[in-house]
Write an enzyme that holds these catalytic residues in place. Structure first.
Site, PDB file in Angstrom:
ATOM      1  N   ASP A 501      58.503  46.866  77.576  1.00  0.00           N
ATOM      2  CA  ASP A 501      59.477  45.858  77.162  1.00  0.00           C
ATOM      3  C   ASP A 501      59.909  46.235  75.753  1.00  0.00           C
ATOM      4  O   ASP A 501      59.142  46.092  74.790  1.00  0.00           O
ATOM      5  CB  ASP A 501      58.813  44.473  77.181  1.00  0.00           C
ATOM      6  CG  ASP A 501      59.792  43.350  76.842  1.00  0.00           C
ATOM      7  OD1 ASP A 501      60.850  43.633  76.243  1.00  0.00           O
ATOM      8  OD2 ASP A 501      59.477  42.183  77.158  1.00  0.00           O
ATOM      9  N   HIS A 502      61.141  46.735  75.646  1.00  0.00           N
ATOM     10  CA  HIS A 502      61.586  47.291  74.375  1.00  0.00           C
ATOM     11  C   HIS A 502      61.808  46.231  73.302  1.00  0.00           C
ATOM     12  O   HIS A 502      62.004  46.551  72.121  1.00  0.00           O
ATOM     13  CB  HIS A 502      62.881  48.084  74.570  1.00  0.00           C
ATOM     14  CG  HIS A 502      62.986  49.291  73.694  1.00  0.00           C
ATOM     15  ND1 HIS A 502      62.207  49.492  72.577  1.00  0.00           N
ATOM     16  CD2 HIS A 502      63.797  50.385  73.760  1.00  0.00           C
ATOM     17  CE1 HIS A 502      62.512  50.633  71.998  1.00  0.00           C
ATOM     18  NE2 HIS A 502      63.495  51.206  72.698  1.00  0.00           N
ATOM     19  N   ARG A 503      61.753  44.955  73.672  1.00  0.00           N
ATOM     20  CA  ARG A 503      61.824  43.896  72.669  1.00  0.00           C
ATOM     21  C   ARG A 503      60.547  43.857  71.838  1.00  0.00           C
ATOM     22  O   ARG A 503      60.559  43.424  70.676  1.00  0.00           O
ATOM     23  CB  ARG A 503      62.021  42.534  73.328  1.00  0.00           C
ATOM     24  CG  ARG A 503      63.298  42.382  74.126  1.00  0.00           C
ATOM     25  CD  ARG A 503      63.311  41.055  74.851  1.00  0.00           C
ATOM     26  NE  ARG A 503      62.174  40.919  75.767  1.00  0.00           N
ATOM     27  CZ  ARG A 503      61.879  39.801  76.446  1.00  0.00           C
ATOM     28  NH1 ARG A 503      62.620  38.720  76.280  1.00  0.00           N
ATOM     29  NH2 ARG A 503      60.845  39.772  77.266  1.00  0.00           N
TER      30      ARG A 503
END
Length: 530
Positions: A501-503
């Site tokens: 999850d690149h967040r």
């Protein structure tokens, strides 16, 4: 008297259930807590137990029918005073905290996916799911004496297992308590042993004193002994079966030495064969299950209802894909030492009744890498705008089933030795495939592994098991040309696909985690330091 039983509310907002199959027919005699139907909700397939002793009078729903919660699905005929489906006499006042009458609103524990029977009340009944009651019967545990840790004091399968593992207190006269009648005992190899008295397969010699091994059953003597007493015929049977007689659980003691019977040898050999056969199943754990459907005729269409577990899986995938921005990092690693280590330990694991695949090594390596990069063992709490890093390691194992992809969770994988992780992962995967798994066994995961390599795949872009923040995909282990000390050799290579999850997780952190994971997979002896 007739008792109408309504489809109970199992909580979590479930509004309906599909009758998968009836386990009884009109005219069948049933006992309280006996499973009468299998019902599929949008969470899982659960067994519905009879609330009374009596006879099945009428089935009010057809197999395959979707029934709203609160609708009568079955009618029982009982003798004596009319009782509600919750077990109280008609007109009897409800005790505080007791389960509500099914004619009103059922008092299902919130989050409980299995149909609860009732809470413990003044009539001595116990709040427990059918699977927990079944397990208690199999292990010879008095479920009425088990303290429940689930919601509302519900007795869970874990509570039953804990009770079975807790030694009973000696009686006042100092004698050891006897094993519950009909209960199976477990040998040192972990395989269930036959019921009956120790030494049933081979009588003691005339005039010879026989002392039962501590515990009154097999398993009192550990495997891998230095000395074992046995008749020549028993030793010959062990040689023919290809087992080490010193590893066979002792059935009794003679003159202070472990004594093994021919029957024990046969049972032990069968258990090892079963464990070895299960190893093949473990390798195919992620392979698509055979649905048993015939092909669609040429020019025709087939419509399959999109509901139940399949719909829930789809909604979970959709939420993950459209909530977390996915990035997938691909890499490969030389796992030749891992292949050799597993080959060396596989037979010893089988001797202990455990089928050893590569998965438990990967789980332990993942845990070790997560400890160095805890950001991948996290969750994004969007409501409070916080990233929650987990200090516990519950590893999910994606398993293909007829109903779709399910993710059983190996709880606290960091605290368990390799063989225990292997045993639990195998058991959970099998329960998922035969749809006997409890919902709580698929909850609480902090990181997930999916093994698409079991069907020959190399790379993929796995979807994160939301709300986790990372998932690891394992490709097939294949022999490939690999440069070792400047020379090209054939080595066993595994491919890795890590979605994040690149967040929450940066690409650099994903790469660093993968490099650490590769180090453990390439040098499995490093796991001994963990």
């Amino acid at each position: 008297m007739s008792v109408e039983f309504k489809l109970p509310d199992v909580g979590e907002g479930v509004a309906e259930g599909e009758i998968v199959q009836w386990l009884v027919e009109p005219g069948d005699a049933v006992s309280e807590d006996q499973a009468v139907a299998e019902v599929e909700t949008d969470k899982a397939v659960v067994e519905v137990p009879s609330p009374v002793d009596g006879t099945v009078k009428e089935l009010r729903a057809e197999t395959g029918e979707v029934v709203p919660v609160g609708e009568v699905i079955i009618v029982f005929e009982t003798e004596g005073e009319a009782r509600s489906a919750s077990g109280r006499a008609t007109g009897e006042e409800t005790e505080p905290g007791a389960a509500e009458d099914v004619e009103g609103e059922p008092d299902a524990a919130e989050g409980d996916e299995e149909t609860a029977t009732s809470q413990t009340t003044t009539n001595g009944r116990v709040f427990a799911a059918p699977s927990a009651r079944r397990l208690a019967r199999e292990l010879g545990v008095d479920i009425g004496a088990v303290e429940g840790t689930g919601p509302g004091g519900r007795v869970t399968e874990q509570d039953v297992r804990a009770a079975a593992e807790t030694p009973e207190e000696p009686s006042e006269d100092g004698t050891e308590p006897a094993t519950a009648a009909g209960a199976e005992t477990e040998g040192a190899g972990g395989a269930p042993e036959a019921e009956g008295a120790p030494g049933a397969g081979e009588p003691a010699a005339a005039g010879e004193a026989v002392e039962t091994a501590p515990g009154g059953g097999r398993g009192g003597e550990p495997a891998g002994r230095d000395r074992t007493l046995a008749t020549p015929a028993t030793r010959r049977a062990a040689d023919e079966a290809g087992v080490d007689i010193d590893d066979v659980p002792a059935t009794e003691q003679r003159d202070g030495e472990a004594f093994v019977t021919a029957e024990a040898v046969r049972e032990y050999a069968q258990a090892q064969q079963a464990a070895q056969a299960a190893d093949a199943e473990a390798l195919a754990a992620a392979a698509p299950a055979n649905t048993g459907r015939e092909g669609v005729a040429a020019g025709e269409e087939e419509r399959i209802p999109y509901r139940g577990v399949r719909r829930t899986i789809g909604e979970q995938m959709e939420q993950s894909a459209y909530t977390a921005p996915h990035v997938t990092h691909h890499d490969s690693v030389d796992v030749t030492p891992l292949v050799e280590a597993r080959a060396e330990l596989k037979e010893r694991a089988a001797d202990r009744g455990v089928s050893l695949s590569y998965l438990p090594f990967v789980i332990k390596a993942v845990v070790a890498a997560l400890k160095e990069y805890p950001i991948l063992n996290s969750q994004l709490d969007e409501a409070n705008e916080e990233i929650v890093q987990k200090g516990y390691y519950n590893v999910g194992v994606a398993t293909a089933t007829e109903a779709g992809l399910m993710v059983p969770v190996v709880q606290n994988a960091d605290r368990k030795p390799l063989l225990q992780v292997a045993s639990e992962a195998n058991e959970l995967a099998q329960k998922a495939r035969d749809r006997s798994i409890a919902r709580e066994e698929m909850q609480g995961g902090t990181f997930t592994i999916t093994n698409f390599g079991a069907i020959g795949g190399e790379y993929a872009t796995p979807i994160i098991n939301y709300p986790e923040t990372a998932i690891l995909g394992l490709g097939a282990i294949k022999e490939r040309p690999w440069v070792v000390n400047g020379e090209v050799e054939a080595r066993h290579v595994m491919t890795l696909s890590l979605s994040i999850d690149h967040r929450v997780i940066d690409g650099a952190e994903a790469a660093q985690f993968t490099n650490t994971l590769k180090e453990y997979l390439a040098n499995p002896t490093l796991l001994l330091l963990e």
